[in-house]
Design a protein around this motif. Sequence first.
Motif, PDB file in Angstrom:
ATOM      1  N   GLU A  96      14.549  74.127 123.095  1.00 56.83           N
ATOM      2  CA  GLU A  96      13.498  75.103 122.891  1.00 56.83           C
ATOM      3  C   GLU A  96      12.102  74.196 122.930  1.00 56.83           C
ATOM      4  N   ARG A  97      12.281  72.852 122.230  1.00 57.67           N
ATOM      5  CA  ARG A  97      11.203  72.141 122.089  1.00 57.67           C
ATOM      6  C   ARG A  97      10.815  71.601 123.449  1.00 57.67           C
ATOM      7  N   MET A 101       7.051  71.983 125.466  1.00 62.14           N
ATOM      8  CA  MET A 101       6.360  70.657 126.015  1.00 62.14           C
ATOM      9  C   MET A 101       6.105  71.191 127.428  1.00 62.14           C
ATOM     10  N   ILE A 102       7.131  71.673 128.337  1.00 60.68           N
ATOM     11  CA  ILE A 102       6.711  71.946 129.826  1.00 60.68           C
ATOM     12  C   ILE A 102       5.741  72.920 129.867  1.00 60.68           C
ATOM     13  N   GLY A 103       5.813  74.037 129.092  1.00 60.71           N
ATOM     14  CA  GLY A 103       4.864  75.026 128.958  1.00 60.71           C
ATOM     15  C   GLY A 103       3.515  74.545 128.945  1.00 60.71           C
ATOM     16  N   VAL A 104       3.466  73.697 127.778  1.00 57.75           N
ATOM     17  CA  VAL A 104       1.944  73.064 127.349  1.00 57.75           C
ATOM     18  C   VAL A 104       1.461  72.422 128.581  1.00 57.75           C
ATOM     19  N   ALA A 105       2.303  71.402 129.368  1.00 55.67           N
ATOM     20  CA  ALA A 105       1.785  70.534 130.431  1.00 55.67           C
ATOM     21  C   ALA A 105       1.523  71.350 131.499  1.00 55.67           C
ATOM     22  N   VAL A 116       8.038  78.444 136.475  1.00 55.72           N
ATOM     23  CA  VAL A 116       8.754  77.737 135.710  1.00 55.72           C
ATOM     24  C   VAL A 116       9.164  78.350 134.482  1.00 55.72           C
ATOM     25  N   ASN A 117       8.404  78.937 133.806  1.00 56.06           N
ATOM     26  CA  ASN A 117       8.802  79.654 132.605  1.00 56.06           C
ATOM     27  C   ASN A 117       9.926  80.725 132.747  1.00 56.06           C
ATOM     28  N   GLN A 118       9.741  81.496 134.008  1.00 56.87           N
ATOM     29  CA  GLN A 118      10.765  82.447 134.190  1.00 56.87           C
ATOM     30  C   GLN A 118      12.116  81.795 134.527  1.00 56.87           C
ATOM     31  N   MET A 119      12.068  80.489 135.201  1.00 55.80           N
ATOM     32  CA  MET A 119      13.124  79.891 135.326  1.00 55.80           C
ATOM     33  C   MET A 119      13.826  79.298 134.164  1.00 55.80           C
ATOM     34  N   LEU A 120      13.092  78.818 133.361  1.00 61.06           N
ATOM     35  CA  LEU A 120      13.600  78.350 131.808  1.00 61.06           C
ATOM     36  C   LEU A 120      14.004  79.181 130.941  1.00 61.06           C
ATOM     37  N   SER A 121      13.657  80.560 131.302  1.00 55.26           N
ATOM     38  CA  SER A 121      13.920  81.410 130.254  1.00 55.26           C
ATOM     39  C   SER A 121      15.286  81.888 130.447  1.00 55.26           C
ATOM     40  N   ASN A 122      16.078  81.593 131.406  1.00 50.29           N
ATOM     41  CA  ASN A 122      17.610  81.904 131.269  1.00 50.29           C
ATOM     42  C   ASN A 122      18.451  80.649 130.831  1.00 50.29           C
ATOM     43  N   ILE A 123      17.664  79.428 130.321  1.00 46.44           N
ATOM     44  CA  ILE A 123      18.396  78.228 130.041  1.00 46.44           C
ATOM     45  C   ILE A 123      18.284  78.216 128.332  1.00 46.44           C
ATOM     46  N   SER A 124      19.752  78.168 128.050  1.00 45.95           N
ATOM     47  CA  SER A 124      19.838  78.100 126.484  1.00 45.95           C
ATOM     48  C   SER A 124      20.914  77.238 126.217  1.00 45.95           C
ATOM     49  N   ALA A 125      21.179  76.821 124.954  1.00 46.33           N
ATOM     50  CA  ALA A 125      22.445  76.127 124.511  1.00 46.33           C
ATOM     51  C   ALA A 125      23.768  76.608 125.051  1.00 46.33           C
ATOM     52  N   GLN A 126      23.755  78.141 124.835  1.00 45.83           N
ATOM     53  CA  GLN A 126      24.910  78.730 125.275  1.00 45.83           C
ATOM     54  C   GLN A 126      25.235  78.836 126.913  1.00 45.83           C
ATOM     55  N   SER A 127      23.936  78.959 127.617  1.00 50.20           N
ATOM     56  CA  SER A 127      24.140  78.828 129.057  1.00 50.20           C
ATOM     57  C   SER A 127      24.603  77.528 129.702  1.00 50.20           C
ATOM     58  N   MET A 128      23.899  76.587 128.896  1.00 52.33           N
ATOM     59  CA  MET A 128      24.259  75.084 129.403  1.00 52.33           C
ATOM     60  C   MET A 128      25.584  74.747 129.115  1.00 52.33           C
ATOM     61  N   MET A 129      26.172  75.395 127.863  1.00 59.03           N
ATOM     62  CA  MET A 129      27.709  75.056 127.711  1.00 59.03           C
ATOM     63  C   MET A 129      28.474  75.714 128.905  1.00 59.03           C
ATOM     64  N   GLY A 130      28.021  76.930 129.081  1.00 62.23           N
ATOM     65  CA  GLY A 130      28.817  77.655 130.270  1.00 62.23           C
ATOM     66  C   GLY A 130      28.725  76.827 131.407  1.00 62.23           C
ATOM     67  N   TYR A 131      27.602  76.236 131.830  1.00 58.58           N
ATOM     68  CA  TYR A 131      27.608  75.487 132.978  1.00 58.58           C
ATOM     69  C   TYR A 131      28.498  74.292 132.787  1.00 58.58           C
ATOM     70  N   ALA A 132      28.331  73.715 131.669  1.00 55.70           N
ATOM     71  CA  ALA A 132      29.175  72.423 131.558  1.00 55.70           C
ATOM     72  C   ALA A 132      30.593  72.615 131.735  1.00 55.70           C
ATOM     73  N   TYR A 250      14.633  60.773 129.077  1.00 55.90           N
ATOM     74  CA  TYR A 250      14.773  61.020 127.852  1.00 55.90           C
ATOM     75  C   TYR A 250      13.653  60.440 127.218  1.00 55.90           C
ATOM     76  N   GLU A 251      13.585  59.228 127.576  1.00 58.85           N
ATOM     77  CA  GLU A 251      12.330  58.278 126.825  1.00 58.85           C
ATOM     78  C   GLU A 251      11.167  58.781 127.170  1.00 58.85           C
ATOM     79  N   ALA A 252      11.029  59.346 128.401  1.00 58.88           N
ATOM     80  CA  ALA A 252       9.817  59.848 128.699  1.00 58.88           C
ATOM     81  C   ALA A 252       9.389  61.253 127.841  1.00 58.88           C
ATOM     82  N   TYR A 253      10.616  61.921 127.856  1.00 62.72           N
ATOM     83  CA  TYR A 253      10.604  63.191 126.914  1.00 62.72           C
ATOM     84  C   TYR A 253      10.272  62.931 125.386  1.00 62.72           C
ATOM     85  N   SER A 254      10.466  61.708 124.830  1.00 66.18           N
ATOM     86  CA  SER A 254      10.423  61.396 123.608  1.00 66.18           C
ATOM     87  C   SER A 254       9.069  60.666 123.555  1.00 66.18           C
TER      88      SER A 254
END
Length: 346
Positions: A96-97, A101-105, A116-132, A250-254
């Motif tokens: 979510e964070r 950050m992507i929305g602000v950028a 981009v926000n429409q694409m990101l709306s389907n991304i969550s921890a649960q969906s990422m675990m499913g993809y994993a 990750y370093e750029a994100y941080s």
Amino acid sequence: MRPIYFFWIVFAVGLYWMGYLYQDFLMNLLIAGLLCVATFWLKNFFDHYSRFNLLNSFLCVAILLAFLIVPLYFVGHKSLKFILSLDMDTLSEFIERTKEMIGVALADFPTLGANVNQMLSNISAQSMMGYAIKFSSTITKFSLNFVMDAGFILVFLFFFFYYGRRIYDYMLGLLPFEVAQTRSIFGEINGVLRVVFLTSVINVVLQGFAFGIAVIWFGYDGFLLGVLYGLASLIPIVGGALIWVPIAGYEAYSSHFAVAIFIAIYSLVFIGFVIDNLIKPVLIALIKQKILKTPLQINEILIFFSILAGLSTFGFWGIVVGPTITAFFIALLRLYQNHFSCTQEK
């Protein structure tokens, strides 16, 4: 019909059906044979101290297997430990964070931001675990195929070590060349494969060590990432980018932009260009001069490019297939120049 013509017709038919029968094992046989040629010096070392051919062959296979199994076991153990320690709440907060950050950028680009926000709306921890989970099933299938191929290669490699000298003597008598000519061809291929094998091992160690030393100063597990980077360097095209790109991201994100830029430049320039493209040919030249007893007549730059060509054409196993084809062709040209062309002129 002359008997010799009938023989070649029957031989061609038999060769075709032999290839058809063993087509699923031909590549494994080829790789095992080339690995045996490249590392038979190890067998000679054990034979010098022991007369037990069975034990010596087994030790050779065990040592080569250890180079593959030990790093993979270490990486798998660390990866499993990391996955089990993941907290879903922390992962959800991280995702979510990142979306915020992507929305602000992209606030100054409404159309792009909306898409981009429409694409990101389907991304969550649960969906990422499913993809994993789906991705892990694909990886598991690939790993099973790799393990099966590796198992056959190890079995063939053992028999090549065990019967290596008998096969070599048989080939010397089978080919329609003089023994000295056949030995020169095999010697050239053997020398090139030894150079490629030793160079590849040293290059993997150098790249992994260089990356591990760099990232350890930023709080990462230098040993784990060094092993991962070294293994990734063997993968054609992408190579170490599989490791340094996520870390730099990750370093750029941080908001550690200086660290991200350093990791990217260090990986691209020093490891990717200096070590892989400048130091590697020097290593090939040093190994040719210092380690091989019989100097090769193939230029180290040609060996270097034959490795690159093999990787681009055959994938991972092209490391040994590419130089073998090149060395064999050049050895045949040299054989023709030194023997057959001279005979025709006379």
